[in-house]
Design a protein around this motif. Sequence first.
Motif, PDB file in Angstrom:
ATOM      1  N   SER A   1      43.961  62.211  78.763  1.00 36.59           N
ATOM      2  CA  SER A   1      42.695  62.408  78.286  1.00 36.59           C
ATOM      3  C   SER A   1      42.551  62.928  77.051  1.00 36.59           C
ATOM      4  O   SER A   1      41.768  62.638  76.257  1.00 36.59           O
ATOM      5  CB  SER A   1      42.017  63.836  79.370  1.00 36.59           C
TER       6      SER A   1
ATOM      7  N   TYR B   1      40.214  68.248  89.703  1.00 30.18           N
ATOM      8  CA  TYR B   1      38.905  69.030  89.284  1.00 30.18           C
ATOM      9  C   TYR B   1      39.068  70.500  89.965  1.00 30.18           C
ATOM     10  O   TYR B   1      39.126  70.561  91.259  1.00 30.18           O
ATOM     11  CB  TYR B   1      37.732  68.185  89.347  1.00 30.18           C
TER      12      TYR B   1
ATOM     13  N   SER C   1      38.969  55.013  79.171  1.00 31.78           N
ATOM     14  CA  SER C   1      37.924  55.889  79.049  1.00 31.78           C
ATOM     15  C   SER C   1      38.042  57.503  79.559  1.00 31.78           C
ATOM     16  O   SER C   1      38.864  57.706  80.103  1.00 31.78           O
ATOM     17  CB  SER C   1      36.783  55.130  79.464  1.00 31.78           C
TER      18      SER C   1
ATOM     19  N   TRP D   1      40.340  66.288  94.113  1.00 32.27           N
ATOM     20  CA  TRP D   1      40.922  65.359  93.681  1.00 32.27           C
ATOM     21  C   TRP D   1      40.077  64.050  93.404  1.00 32.27           C
ATOM     22  O   TRP D   1      39.218  63.879  94.594  1.00 32.27           O
ATOM     23  CB  TRP D   1      42.249  64.674  94.343  1.00 32.27           C
TER      24      TRP D   1
ATOM     25  N   LEU E   1      38.944  60.354  91.229  1.00 39.88           N
ATOM     26  CA  LEU E   1      39.562  59.031  90.472  1.00 39.88           C
ATOM     27  C   LEU E   1      38.822  58.898  89.153  1.00 39.88           C
ATOM     28  O   LEU E   1      37.455  58.542  89.351  1.00 39.88           O
ATOM     29  CB  LEU E   1      39.611  57.943  91.520  1.00 39.88           C
ATOM     30  N   THR E   2      39.450  58.748  88.157  1.00 40.13           N
ATOM     31  CA  THR E   2      38.968  58.381  86.941  1.00 40.13           C
ATOM     32  C   THR E   2      38.384  57.111  86.804  1.00 40.13           C
ATOM     33  O   THR E   2      39.142  56.261  87.621  1.00 40.13           O
ATOM     34  CB  THR E   2      39.709  58.904  85.735  1.00 40.13           C
TER      35      THR E   2
ATOM     36  N   SER F   1      38.024  60.816  81.217  1.00 42.53           N
ATOM     37  CA  SER F   1      37.847  60.863  82.688  1.00 42.53           C
ATOM     38  C   SER F   1      36.488  61.809  83.105  1.00 42.53           C
ATOM     39  O   SER F   1      36.414  62.182  84.394  1.00 42.53           O
ATOM     40  CB  SER F   1      39.112  61.465  83.032  1.00 42.53           C
ATOM     41  N   ARG F   2      35.791  62.259  82.307  1.00 43.58           N
ATOM     42  CA  ARG F   2      34.972  63.211  82.462  1.00 43.58           C
ATOM     43  C   ARG F   2      34.010  62.646  84.090  1.00 43.58           C
ATOM     44  O   ARG F   2      33.726  63.654  84.855  1.00 43.58           O
ATOM     45  CB  ARG F   2      33.694  63.277  81.435  1.00 43.58           C
ATOM     46  N   ASP F   3      33.759  61.467  83.625  1.00 45.24           N
ATOM     47  CA  ASP F   3      32.708  60.943  85.070  1.00 45.24           C
ATOM     48  C   ASP F   3      33.674  60.126  85.929  1.00 45.24           C
ATOM     49  O   ASP F   3      33.491  58.990  86.289  1.00 45.24           O
ATOM     50  CB  ASP F   3      31.734  59.944  84.641  1.00 45.24           C
ATOM     51  N   ALA F   4      34.770  60.994  86.433  1.00 45.78           N
ATOM     52  CA  ALA F   4      35.505  60.174  87.376  1.00 45.78           C
ATOM     53  C   ALA F   4      34.684  60.212  88.861  1.00 45.78           C
ATOM     54  O   ALA F   4      34.148  61.061  89.162  1.00 45.78           O
ATOM     55  CB  ALA F   4      36.802  61.267  87.594  1.00 45.78           C
ATOM     56  N   THR F   5      35.210  59.194  89.477  1.00 46.54           N
ATOM     57  CA  THR F   5      34.814  58.756  90.941  1.00 46.54           C
ATOM     58  C   THR F   5      35.613  59.804  91.841  1.00 46.54           C
ATOM     59  O   THR F   5      36.622  60.010  91.608  1.00 46.54           O
ATOM     60  CB  THR F   5      34.713  57.381  91.329  1.00 46.54           C
ATOM     61  N   ARG F   6      35.108  59.849  93.026  1.00 44.18           N
ATOM     62  CA  ARG F   6      35.845  60.519  94.156  1.00 44.18           C
ATOM     63  C   ARG F   6      36.897  59.835  94.403  1.00 44.18           C
ATOM     64  O   ARG F   6      36.826  58.778  94.680  1.00 44.18           O
ATOM     65  CB  ARG F   6      34.734  60.901  95.168  1.00 44.18           C
ATOM     66  N   GLU F   7      37.983  60.748  94.818  1.00 41.82           N
ATOM     67  CA  GLU F   7      38.934  59.961  95.483  1.00 41.82           C
ATOM     68  C   GLU F   7      38.764  59.293  96.803  1.00 41.82           C
ATOM     69  O   GLU F   7      37.937  59.827  97.676  1.00 41.82           O
ATOM     70  CB  GLU F   7      40.273  61.008  95.804  1.00 41.82           C
TER      71      GLU F   7
END
Lengths: 114, 904
Positions: B51, A78, B15, A67, A69-70, B17-23
């Motif tokens: 998306s 993912y 925007s 998982w 976060l966007t 979501s391709r460059d999503a940060t980690r949870e």
Amino acid sequence: MADRDIDLIQGTLNILILKTLSWGPMNGFSIAAWVRRTTVGDVELEEGALYPALHRMEHRGWLEAEWRLTEMKRRAKYYRLTGEGRKALRERTRSWERLVSAVGAVLGATEQPA
Amino acid sequence: MSPSAHDQARTPADSPSRDATREPKWRRYLRFHRADPVADLDDEFRDHLASAEESLVAGGMSANEARGEARRRFGDIAGVRRDVERLDARHERRGRRAEFFETLLQDVRYGARMLRRSPGFTFVAVLSIALAMAANSTVFSVVNAILLRPIPGADNHGLVRVYLNHHGALSWRELSWLRGNTSAFQHIVTERNGAMAFRAASDAPNERIRTSLVTRGFFPALRVPMVLGRDFDVDEASADAARPVAVLSHGFWQRRFGGDSGVIGRVVFVSGHAATVVGVATPDFRSSVVGWAPELFLPFASAPLLTGTPLDDFGGGMYSTARLRPGVSRSAGNTELGVLMRRLAATDTARYARTTLRTDHTRGVNAELRTPAAAASVFLIGMVAVVLLVACANVANLLMGRAAARQGEIGVRLAVGASRHRIVRQLLTESLLLAVAGTLIGIGAAIAITGTLARALPPEAGIDGAIFAPDFRVLGFTGALCFATTLLFGFVPALRASSPQLTGMLREAAPGGVSRRPRGRLLTAQASLCVLLLAVAAIFWRSLERMRDVDPGFRVAGMMNVPVDLSLVKGEEDVHQRSFAALLERVRGLPGVTGAALAAQVPLSGNSMETPAAPDGALGESGRIPSVHFNIVTPGYFETLGIGLREGRDFARTDDALAGRVVIVNETAAQRWWPGQAALGKRVRWGEADGPLLEVIGVVRDARYVTPGEEPRVFVYVPLAQSSRPDMTLHVHTRAGFTATRDALWSILHAELPALPPPPVTSLDSDMSVTLLPVRAGAALLGALGLVALLLAATGIYGVTAYTVARRTRELGIRAALGAGHTRLVRMVVRESLRPVTIGLAVGVLLSLLVAFGLSRVLYGVRLLDPAVLPLATLVLALVAVLAALAPAWRAASIDPLVAMRTE
């Protein structure tokens, strides 16, 4: 969808997903988008149909999920190929190629059967 | 929550979501504890749609169009969600199951290792459980056979028993009337048990075999298949009756004919008549009567030919079974029986005024025996349950002692983060291992015991021992008991062992100081239950002895009995009478014989006969006559058995079929029927309201007739010459030895009645012992159970006491260092160790008093407290406790205080 088509379609879908994910982790939407772009729309895919296949392959250990976060602070799932998944991709690719060449040979035949 | 609900919250500015940060970490931590697949799926779909919209909007679509297009491309959201949820749920279930078994396997391995490491503990625990399980499984096997098991080898679905009133037998006439008028029942059949003379060939010797006369359609009604040949379907009204046919039981076929398949069509001789073997029944099937195992089935149609009794005269001893038509319920069957009974009553009002018909299930013994069978079952189950409790207390005690010893191991596991739940589960698995091992041994023992029981049954009794073999019901019950037992003895010790406070305290504080009390309580419970069991066993034992000592009212010493069944020999009634007379004549002439007579019933042999009889003119308003016990005897009977004649005379030869009918009554009958009057010369109405009147010619002393402990009862005698009967017992009183007289009797019988198979010759003493059999078996069983309980309690008390005292070594060392004298210390320890046992003994004595009070209403000669057994049991248990405390106390008090204080 007729029952006997399910296996074929499922198998095809699996191989498409595995191939797509061989480029790196992606979420469901990106997989669908990549398939559409690559086939230039030749494969008419209902995007929702990806998810049962994704979850099934995750249970089977071919994919693992993560998982993230966007930027818009949405949770996004993912998928990433595992070692098992890579092996499956190689095997499926081989059998797919065999199938294609066999069917191709039949369709390209010029002699009428005796 | 559907993904669309969240679409509203989306802003077009989102925007890709391709460059999503980690949870963030905390979120994953939450998931680790509580995965929420539904919320996850929501999030996943929401992300997809958002998306897609973002990418469409980026491509130039309006926000509204983009939303519609994204959903169109996704397809059937609800359908996909359903599919995925189903997949996930299945995966989850599989995962959980796999995890459960993995943990179980792990626990089993670990538990087995721990048990192997302490073989002494394991041995005693498994033995305790095995003893209790063997007792429970055996008793339940018996209960299963007499109360629960349906007719073996038959299709019991839709099958019912049919009784007149509560448990009366349908007569032949009633049965055939019902059969002709029923529509709810496909078949109504009956089986009558008996014995007949059998010859495998015309020149072979006669032997006595068990037979069942069965009516038309018997085998189809029970759906009993033949393994060989066919069953018979002989119409009782047809002429075929004169040529009997026979179906062999599977056992008889194997035993007598060596399983020869050529037996079909073979001619054998039954009661002297040629009969053709037509079939062999399936091995599972014995009889429609539980416990009866006939060797030959014969058509009822042949009954008149084989027994000499016309069909219409068949009354008692017939066990009727009926099959409901498919789709007809039992209550509908009952309703129809009610209607039929009213129609039947209209044909004979006097006879059927108060008669009803009813159906009953086909499980266990017949209704007439069910009440005593159920009472005995409840009692036995109660007793073995007590044994099980004692065993559980034992194992629980051992487990607690072990838990204290394992506090280090468990403490470490708790410290490194094992949950308490996990530890309890592990300890329970260990307990389950003990229980399973004990149960397996117990079931094995039960199979052996029931097998021995079956073999121990006398073959003449015709009781099929196979019904006691454990079946799936017994195995299921024992298995369930195994789990219940595990929880019973394992749960509390596991909870205590895994309690963090306890392990903490035990690490710091004085050892043994905390866990003593609950184990003391267990000792108390164990001791009291043990006393209870022993007391009940003793009560049975004493009751048995008292029954043996009772004066039966007739002579037992020197009495010999020979059954003489002339129905095994072809002949008319007057031939029988002449044969009996000739036989008596010759027997009386034997050296040493001082008296001989014939009687239909042997007193106190477990059999009895009843018939309606009442003083003339004393019939109740209903016209119904109460039943009284009676016997059919020949002249000389009272003298032979030493039953004193009080008034009047004995039967004489002249009291024959041509003379006026006479009767001799006992003193109780004389007093009850004609209080304050002379009984001699009075008349007795016999059999029915319009039955014959019998003149009283004598009054004899009371005796015991049915059970040794019975109250005085009305009993009457009629002469054989006036009530013909082919099946009698010869009573002989002799001063000569048993063997000599027996051989002499056999040679007389052979000379007089060559066709008669040599009958068994027994002493009256041994015949009477049959009535004592249930009590004797009960006493033996309870004695065994009592000893088992005593053994278990002794082990428990010894183990716990020795262990507790040993753990006090340090405390005792300190006391010694502070100046406590050696003797004083030992005395203190012994006194404290005795306390729980003493309380238990007291409670046990109280419980025993209660039970004895209840039993005193059922058993003969019960004293509330037995003078010998209770003090003995008390003494043994107390002695065990003292011995167990003494040795470790002595050792602890004797060692150097410095060494003692260093002991852990």
